[in-house]
Design a protein around this motif. Structure first.
Motif, short mmCIF file in Angstrom:
data_model
loop_
_atom_site.label_atom_id
_atom_site.label_comp_id
_atom_site.label_asym_id
_atom_site.label_seq_id
_atom_site.Cartn_x
_atom_site.Cartn_y
_atom_site.Cartn_z
N GLY A 21 -3.14 -6.92 10.12
CA GLY A 21 -3.19 -5.48 9.92
C GLY A 21 -3.37 -5.14 8.46
O GLY A 21 -3.49 -6.01 7.60
N SER A 22 -3.36 -3.87 8.18
CA SER A 22 -3.57 -3.40 6.81
C SER A 22 -2.38 -3.79 5.93
O SER A 22 -1.23 -3.71 6.34
N ARG A 43 -0.95 -3.19 1.94
CA ARG A 43 -1.11 -2.51 0.67
C ARG A 43 0.15 -2.71 -0.16
O ARG A 43 1.24 -2.90 0.38
N GLN A 97 2.88 -3.72 5.34
CA GLN A 97 1.96 -4.28 6.35
C GLN A 97 2.01 -3.33 7.53
O GLN A 97 3.09 -3.10 8.09
N ASP A 98 0.87 -2.75 7.86
CA ASP A 98 0.80 -1.77 8.96
C ASP A 98 1.86 -0.68 8.79
O ASP A 98 2.50 -0.25 9.75
#
Length: 162
Positions: A3-4, A6, A56-57
């Protein structure tokens, strides 16, 4: 598919940062069988140059910070990734964020202390260019400490240009 992920700079007292640091202290206390194994001065909001959290997510999964030591050097502090998130890129994302921030702030030497029972951390730092050095500062004479450093190179500088 992962997942994303950042990483963002947050205040030391941000709730996610506090929760992650608490999880880290619990993990370390279990390894060293004592509540506080901090051999040096405990970091505070007042002495941290930068602190970040990895998401994460949308969920906080890791953290880390920089504490300036002198004009050119900083110490990595409170690097941590939750057990469930390990091996999924959060640690390298945090380290990259902190190294880039360090360079942006003019600090080209990063130091860290890790414990002799934190072999995953030791291997991670070694893979990422950190070398063992004699224990520095508060860690001198602490037999459970492993100190490491990395000299950072600003890759935006053209070293071939004269």
């Amino acid at each position: 598919m992962a997942g994303s992920l950042r990483v963002e700079q947050v205040d030391w007292d941000h709730p996610d940062a506090c929760d992650l640091r608490q999880q880290q202290r619990i993990d370390i206390a279990a390894l060293y069988e004592r509540v506080d194994s901090e051999p040096g001065t405990i970091p505070t909001a007042g002495d941290m140059t930068c602190f970040c959290v990895a998401y994460q997510d949308g969920q906080p999964v890791g953290c880390g910070g920089l504490r300036r030591l002198d004009h050119d050097s900083a110490e990595l502090k409170r690097m941590f990734v939750t057990k469930a998130a390990r091996g999924k890129g959060a640690a390298i994302a945090i380290l990259d964020f902190l190294e880039r921030t360090s360079l942006r702030l003019g600090m080209h030497r990063l130091l860290l202390e890790t414990g002799d029972k934190l072999m995953e951390a030791y291997r991670f730092y070694t893979r990422n260019g950190y070398k063992v050095i004699p224990n520095f500062g508060y860690y001198q004479g602490v037999d459970t400490s492993i100190c490491m450093e990395k000299l950072l190179v600003d890759e935006s500088i053209d070293v071939d240009h004269k």
